[in-house]
Scaffold this active site. Sequence first.
Site, PDB file in Angstrom:
ATOM      1  CE  LYS A  24      -9.515   0.224   5.847  1.00  0.00           C
ATOM      2  NZ  LYS A  24      -8.976  -0.431   6.823  1.00  0.00           N
ATOM      3  CD  GLU A  40      -3.055   1.047   2.375  1.00  0.00           C
ATOM      4  OE1 GLU A  40      -3.791   1.884   2.420  1.00  0.00           O
ATOM      5  OE2 GLU A  40      -2.861  -0.093   3.181  1.00  0.00           O
TER       6      GLU A  40
END
Length: 446
Positions: free
Chosen positions: A267, A251
């Site tokens: 997410k 990420e």
Amino acid sequence: MKDPHVREIVCIEPSALAQRLKGQRQLTLLESVMRSEQLGRYSFLTCNPRATLEVTAAGTFLNGTAQRDSAIGIISRLTEENRQRHVAGLPPFQGGLAGYIAYDFGRRLEPTAKIPEFAALCPDLVLHHFDCVAAFDHMQERAWIISATPEHADELEQLLSRKPQALGRRIIEGFQSNFSRDAYEKAVAQTVDYILAGDIFQANITQTFSAAIPSDFDALAFYMALRRTNPATFAAFLDYGGVQIASSSPERLLRVEGSSVETRPIKGTRRRDADPVRDASLIASLASSRKDHAENVMIVDLLRNDLSRVARPGSVKVPVLCGLETYANVHHLVSVVTGELAKPNGMGELIAATFPGGSITGAPKIRAMEIIANIEQIPRGVYCGAIGYIGFNGRSDFNIAIRTAQFADGVARVQGGGGITARSDPATEYDESLTKIKRIMEAFAA
């Protein structure tokens, strides 16, 4: 404005070269192990900085001298004082600040938040001023030393020509969580209660696994195993003396190129499966999940708001919403949020506006951070913070330090968790937290 000295060198795997720098001060490897044109193109290796900015409970220090200015102000000042010209066609980090910002530094950015000051696992921030770096372009299979002076390039090239240092033991056994399964599921249920009561929309709740570090443990040997078991686009190994970090993060927190800024929140997660049919079913489940999409969209809205604090009005966009990305152990939903900075060289202000990343706090951010502290009852250290660089040429890139192991004070720590929403099932969330650390634990095993 300064022009750096550039010298091309033979392109060797950065992690292999890191073995030749073992024992050098503040060894820093920022590595794209899972490689691609867009996200996994560049790696950087450096050591022996000319200066260090550090934040601890005792204050903010530059080269060991206490500072009156905040760390954010010092970052802005250093980037302005040391501005250098970007050399086109080379990897983006061509000298500047590199290191980590611990999750717990966020408490200093939000002084009104009711967050206890836990006993620190490590300094809240460590950024080193490196004026000489080995930079790798994996698409071109080329490498360069980029430095302030030819003499500094000579020194690094000589170090990189040494024989690799022997690696030691990477096995650590006996990890124990700060939560039992029942306690973690109750923590998830408690978070859902906060959501239903209207306190928050979402919070990221994690558990910490810790174990004693054996006397013959070698953190670099562990990182070498981790990069094999869990290759990632934003991997890193930091050896900062009393603190060592091995990260295999997928990420990105922030990338800056001139005035353009990008963040890529994750997410939504499903495990990988070796059976193609079951794996396809897991992908379909993630792609159609209302819960995971809602979770992702909430964080996108939070990050749009964060970026808007320092971006030109109307410039914040969402070119990708809930895109699917696949990694060694998991599938993720990933969005992309972009903007144009209102102030040139405003990296300090950008960090202040966006840190910690919304995907590992929740929304609203400050209240979510308070609830996280209340439930977890321990600091996170580098985990869920950020690792990366602030280039003096206007290029910067930081990961979010998930899938990360940290070693300090004789203890190894690995954390895993996930975003809790009103639709969260406690048992499923517990299982997901284990899925996220599975490959890290495998790297500790024989």
